[in-house]
Design an enzyme around this catalytic site. Structure first.
Site, PDB file in Angstrom:
ATOM      1  N   HIS A  56       0.878  -1.168   0.000  1.00  0.00           N
ATOM      2  CA  HIS A  56       0.000   0.000   0.000  1.00  0.00           C
ATOM      3  C   HIS A  56       0.918   1.221   0.000  1.00  0.00           C
ATOM      4  CE1 HIS A  56      -2.308  -3.081   2.280  1.00  0.00           C
ATOM      5  NE2 HIS A  56      -3.360  -2.565   1.698  1.00  0.00           N
ATOM      6  N   ASP A  59       2.325   1.811   3.384  1.00  0.00           N
ATOM      7  CA  ASP A  59       3.249   0.826   3.962  1.00  0.00           C
ATOM      8  C   ASP A  59       4.682   1.320   3.757  1.00  0.00           C
ATOM      9  OD1 ASP A  59       1.092  -0.848   4.370  1.00  0.00           O
ATOM     10  OD2 ASP A  59       1.480  -2.064   2.590  1.00  0.00           O
ATOM     11  N   MET A  90       2.800  -5.752  -7.592  1.00  0.00           N
ATOM     12  CA  MET A  90       1.460  -5.203  -7.322  1.00  0.00           C
ATOM     13  C   MET A  90       1.549  -4.068  -6.310  1.00  0.00           C
ATOM     14  SD  MET A  90      -0.995  -5.331  -4.686  1.00  0.00           S
ATOM     15  CE  MET A  90      -1.681  -6.762  -3.868  1.00  0.00           C
ATOM     16  N   GLU A 183     -10.794  -6.594  -5.300  1.00  0.00           N
ATOM     17  CA  GLU A 183     -10.789  -7.635  -4.252  1.00  0.00           C
ATOM     18  C   GLU A 183     -12.035  -7.518  -3.386  1.00  0.00           C
ATOM     19  OE1 GLU A 183      -7.186  -7.688  -1.946  1.00  0.00           O
ATOM     20  OE2 GLU A 183      -8.110  -8.835  -0.330  1.00  0.00           O
ATOM     21  N   LYS A 185     -14.666  -8.628  -0.249  1.00  0.00           N
ATOM     22  CA  LYS A 185     -14.678  -9.141   1.135  1.00  0.00           C
ATOM     23  C   LYS A 185     -16.084  -8.896   1.683  1.00  0.00           C
ATOM     24  CE  LYS A 185     -12.095  -8.734   5.482  1.00  0.00           C
ATOM     25  NZ  LYS A 185     -10.965  -8.053   6.159  1.00  0.00           N
ATOM     26  N   GLU A 219      -9.529 -13.429  -2.673  1.00  0.00           N
ATOM     27  CA  GLU A 219      -8.776 -13.846  -1.469  1.00  0.00           C
ATOM     28  C   GLU A 219      -9.462 -15.034  -0.812  1.00  0.00           C
ATOM     29  OE1 GLU A 219      -7.091 -11.082   1.337  1.00  0.00           O
ATOM     30  OE2 GLU A 219      -7.760 -12.336   3.024  1.00  0.00           O
ATOM     31  N   HIS A 222     -11.454 -14.472   2.385  1.00  0.00           N
ATOM     32  CA  HIS A 222     -12.660 -13.653   2.239  1.00  0.00           C
ATOM     33  C   HIS A 222     -13.853 -14.487   1.773  1.00  0.00           C
ATOM     34  CE1 HIS A 222     -10.124  -9.723   1.796  1.00  0.00           C
ATOM     35  NE2 HIS A 222      -9.920 -10.367   2.935  1.00  0.00           N
ATOM     36  N   ASP A 247      -4.931 -13.646  -3.673  1.00  0.00           N
ATOM     37  CA  ASP A 247      -4.467 -13.527  -2.286  1.00  0.00           C
ATOM     38  C   ASP A 247      -4.673 -14.870  -1.598  1.00  0.00           C
ATOM     39  OD1 ASP A 247      -3.816 -10.903  -2.649  1.00  0.00           O
ATOM     40  OD2 ASP A 247      -5.208 -10.099  -1.152  1.00  0.00           O
ATOM     41  N   ASP A 257     -11.687 -12.236   9.832  1.00  0.00           N
ATOM     42  CA  ASP A 257     -10.615 -12.392   8.848  1.00  0.00           C
ATOM     43  C   ASP A 257      -9.340 -12.854   9.552  1.00  0.00           C
ATOM     44  OD1 ASP A 257      -9.365 -12.147   6.402  1.00  0.00           O
ATOM     45  OD2 ASP A 257      -9.043  -9.999   6.572  1.00  0.00           O
ATOM     46  N   ASP A 259      -6.648 -14.593   8.408  1.00  0.00           N
ATOM     47  CA  ASP A 259      -5.377 -14.403   7.681  1.00  0.00           C
ATOM     48  C   ASP A 259      -4.271 -15.354   8.128  1.00  0.00           C
ATOM     49  OD1 ASP A 259      -6.228 -12.387   5.979  1.00  0.00           O
ATOM     50  OD2 ASP A 259      -5.653 -10.769   7.322  1.00  0.00           O
ATOM     51  N   ASP A 289      -1.438 -13.134   1.426  1.00  0.00           N
ATOM     52  CA  ASP A 289      -1.991 -12.033   2.217  1.00  0.00           C
ATOM     53  C   ASP A 289      -2.377 -12.590   3.584  1.00  0.00           C
ATOM     54  OD1 ASP A 289      -2.939  -9.685   3.087  1.00  0.00           O
ATOM     55  OD2 ASP A 289      -4.701  -9.603   1.793  1.00  0.00           O
TER      56      ASP A 289
HETATM   57  C1  GCO Z   1      -7.818  -7.362   4.259  1.00  0.00           C
HETATM   58  C2  GCO Z   1      -7.433  -7.333   2.801  1.00  0.00           C
HETATM   59  C3  GCO Z   1      -6.225  -6.538   2.530  1.00  0.00           C
HETATM   60  C4  GCO Z   1      -6.005  -6.298   1.060  1.00  0.00           C
HETATM   61  C5  GCO Z   1      -4.953  -5.273   0.882  1.00  0.00           C
HETATM   62  C6  GCO Z   1      -4.479  -5.128  -0.512  1.00  0.00           C
HETATM   63  O1  GCO Z   1      -8.710  -8.115   4.566  1.00  0.00           O
HETATM   64  O2  GCO Z   1      -7.244  -6.625   5.066  1.00  0.00           O
HETATM   65  O3  GCO Z   1      -7.280  -8.640   2.372  1.00  0.00           O
HETATM   66  O4  GCO Z   1      -5.106  -7.156   3.110  1.00  0.00           O
HETATM   67  O5  GCO Z   1      -5.681  -7.476   0.382  1.00  0.00           O
HETATM   68  O6  GCO Z   1      -5.457  -4.081   1.345  1.00  0.00           O
HETATM   69  O7  GCO Z   1      -5.480  -4.790  -1.337  1.00  0.00           O
HETATM   70 MN    MN Z   2      -6.318  -9.437   0.595  1.00  0.00          MN
HETATM   71 MN    MN Z   3      -8.051 -10.170   3.943  1.00  0.00          MN
END
Ligand code: GCO
Ligand code: MN
Ligand code: MN
Length: 389
Positions: A56, A59, A90, A183, A185, A219, A222, A247, A257, A259, A289
């Site tokens: 990002h 970041d 990306m 993307e 979610k 993702e 998600h 992702d 989420d 992750d 991700d």
């Molecule tokens: C989340 C998302 C993010 C995006 C990221 C890049 O749930 O936080 O998955 O991690 O992937 O902002 O677009």
């Molecule tokens: Mn993501």
């Molecule tokens: Mn995510």
């Protein structure tokens, strides 16, 4: 760890700066790890054997950095990239952390917020392109509501469409070699997020001015949050020519989420996903991700990063075994065998074909009596994944 699953640049494994750099804070507790600098993260992922890092805007460059600070940070980062051979395939915009975006960015009710989101994204696109990115991701983290009293979803959809159309024109105007990947979610951080699934994104893309420039970034977690089969979403995106990025991570179904490290939770789902990507020849980044458990220190973060890639490569190896397994392949052949008695009815419509099919006698009872042998097949898959065959 054995050497046979060593990641190589050809595997296109990437991590976000925000993933390996995640210091382990959550809604209930403070960070547990020191925040690594972007330069340090580049070195961590390089040592782990990855191909690239994604980011990002913030970041890398803090949201309140001045022009001189920005130049210095970008120059140091580029040096780390060239020292390590790590690339940036990306980039994306942080349109969710700052309080300005508490009601969303492109769909916010305040027109000034929408304009600021466009400005921030154009600047972040410039930065991403400067670093070599070819894919630009849009994750609408705060593009949603807690209460439908606050926003009309038709207005939100129109605003989101206008923003993506505007930014497509910006990319064309600047002759950037850049494609967008949307993307989805279902929720978190908003109560509900618009366009909650990859399928919804695919429908939305067809309404854009330049649909060719826009694909998806599905993702795993998600779709799993919504209780859906991720591989099916990926397959639909692939079929539409829209799988621009992916992702990878893992988690339990219908939760927040989480992750988790790729491969950590749903073994069979992860296997069928890798098998799909490898069988169709997906050539894009395999982006993780995800982040290390909050229990981990710096060494645990490395275990996490190596583990994501190792699990992918093990499942890739299992794919080759599945495709070469005589018993599995014989069963698949039997299950999918053509039937010459109905072959003439397949394919494109004609009136003659339709009339012949309407008149054809079927033995309905025999159709219902046929055993499909999926139990046997699925157990063979289990044995294969467990290393028994
Ligand atoms: C989340 C998302 C993010 C995006 C990221 C890049 O749930 O936080 O998955 O991690 O992937 O902002 O677009
Ligand atoms: Mn993501
Ligand atoms: Mn995510």
């Amino acid at each position: 760890m054995s050497d046979s699953y060593q990641p190589k640049p050809d595997h296109k494994f990437t991590f976000g700066l925000w993933t390996v750099g995640n210091p382990g804070g959550d809604a209930f507790g403070q960070p547990v790890r020191r925040k690594l600098s972007p330069v340090e993260i580049v070195h961590v992922v390089a040592e782990a054997g990855a191909y690239g890092v994604n980011l990002h805007d913030n970041d890398l460059v803090p949201i309140d950095a001045n022009a001189a600070e920005c130049d210095r940070i970008v120059a140091e980062f580029k040096r780390a990239l060239s020292d390590t051979g790590i690339v940036v395939p990306m980039a994306t915009t942080n349109l969710f952390s700052d309080p300005a975006f508490k009601d969303g960015a492109f769909t916010a009710n305040d027109p000034k917020v929408r304009a600021y989101a466009l400005q921030k994204t154009m600047r972040a696109i410039d930065l991403g392109v400067e670093l070599g990115a070819k894919i630009y991701v849009f994750w609408g983290g705060r593009e949603g509501v807690e209460s439908d009293a606050a926003k009309n979803p038709l207005d939100a959809g129109k605003r989101f469409r206008e923003a993506i159309n505007f930014l497509c024109e910006y990319v064309r105007d600047n002759r950037y070699d850049l494609k967008f990947a949307l993307e989805a979610k279902p929720n978190e951080p908003r109560g509900d997020i618009y366009l909650p699934t990859t399928g919804a994104m695919l429908g939305f893309i067809a309404t854009l001015d330049h649909p060719d420039m826009v694909g998806v970034n599905p993702e795993m977690a998600h779709e799993q949050m919504a209780g859906l089969d991720f591989m099916h979403a990926v397959a639909q995106a692939w079929d539409a020519g829209k799988l621009f990025h992916i992702d990878l991570n893992d988690q339990n179904f219908c939760r927040y989420d989480q992750d988790f490290r790729f491969g950590s939770h749903n073994l069979k789902q992860s296997f069928f996903l890798v098998k799909f990507l490898e069988d169709v020849g997906y050539a894009g980044s395999r982006h993780f991700d995800a982040h290390a458990y909050r229990t981990e220190d710096a060494e645990g973060v490395k275990d996490f990063a190596r583990g994501c890639m190792r699990s992918y490569l093990i499942l890739k190896d299992k794919t080759a075994r599945f495709n070469a397994d005589a018993e599995i392949q014989a069963l698949l052949k039997e299950i999918n065998a053509d039937d010459p008695t109905v072959a003439a009815f397949a394919g494109k419509y004609s009136r003659d074909k339709a009339n012949a099919l309407k008149a054809h006698p079927f033995d309905r009872i025999a159709l219902g009596n046929r055993g499909m042998r999926y139990e046997k097949l699925d157990q063979l898959v289990f044995d294969l994944l467990m290393g028994i065959r």
